[in-house]
Design an enzyme around this catalytic site. Sequence first.
Site, short mmCIF file in Angstrom:
data_model
loop_
_atom_site.label_atom_id
_atom_site.label_comp_id
_atom_site.label_asym_id
_atom_site.label_seq_id
_atom_site.Cartn_x
_atom_site.Cartn_y
_atom_site.Cartn_z
CG MET A 1 -4.28 14.55 4.68
SD MET A 1 -5.35 13.14 4.52
CE MET A 1 -5.69 12.89 2.85
N PRO A 2 -1.51 11.73 2.96
CG PRO A 2 0.46 10.53 2.85
CD PRO A 2 -0.21 11.64 3.56
CG LEU A 3 -7.20 7.32 1.87
CD1 LEU A 3 -7.59 7.11 3.33
CD2 LEU A 3 -8.40 7.64 1.02
CG PHE B 1 -5.50 6.96 -2.74
CD1 PHE B 1 -5.98 6.86 -4.03
CD2 PHE B 1 -5.66 5.88 -1.88
CE1 PHE B 1 -6.60 5.69 -4.47
CE2 PHE B 1 -6.28 4.71 -2.30
CZ PHE B 1 -6.76 4.62 -3.60
#
Length: 137
Positions: free
Chosen positions: A1-3, A72
Amino acid sequence: MPLVRIDLTSDRSSEQRRAIADAVHDALVEVLAIPARDRFQIVTTHDPADIIAEDAGLGFERSPSVVIVHIFTQSGRTTDTKQRVFAALSDKLAAAGVAGTDLFAAISENGPQDWSFGFGVAQYVTGELTVPTTGSG
């Protein structure tokens, strides 16, 4: 789950901005094997004078249309995987009209305790969400 934060110049059209965001997401889906709907991006435009991205000692010049991508993600990615992310970003963004010299990218890793998806709770910690493996985001 990248931001993902994408900072770019305001002289790009909304269509170009969307193509850049799509290219970044496509690269992450391809390399990190995240689900296509696992998409969290913040696209911020800036006056070209407000992004300063000079030569880091590599001997090339950037145009005023630099694109900065900050990813992130959960810790545990190998150096090889990160290199593949950077290469995929360059390839996909080139197709969206971003020169390789105008791409600046960084990956910041963190742990499951560092994410809250709402309600002031770290859902990976409480067990409401399963911590993704490093192969899936």
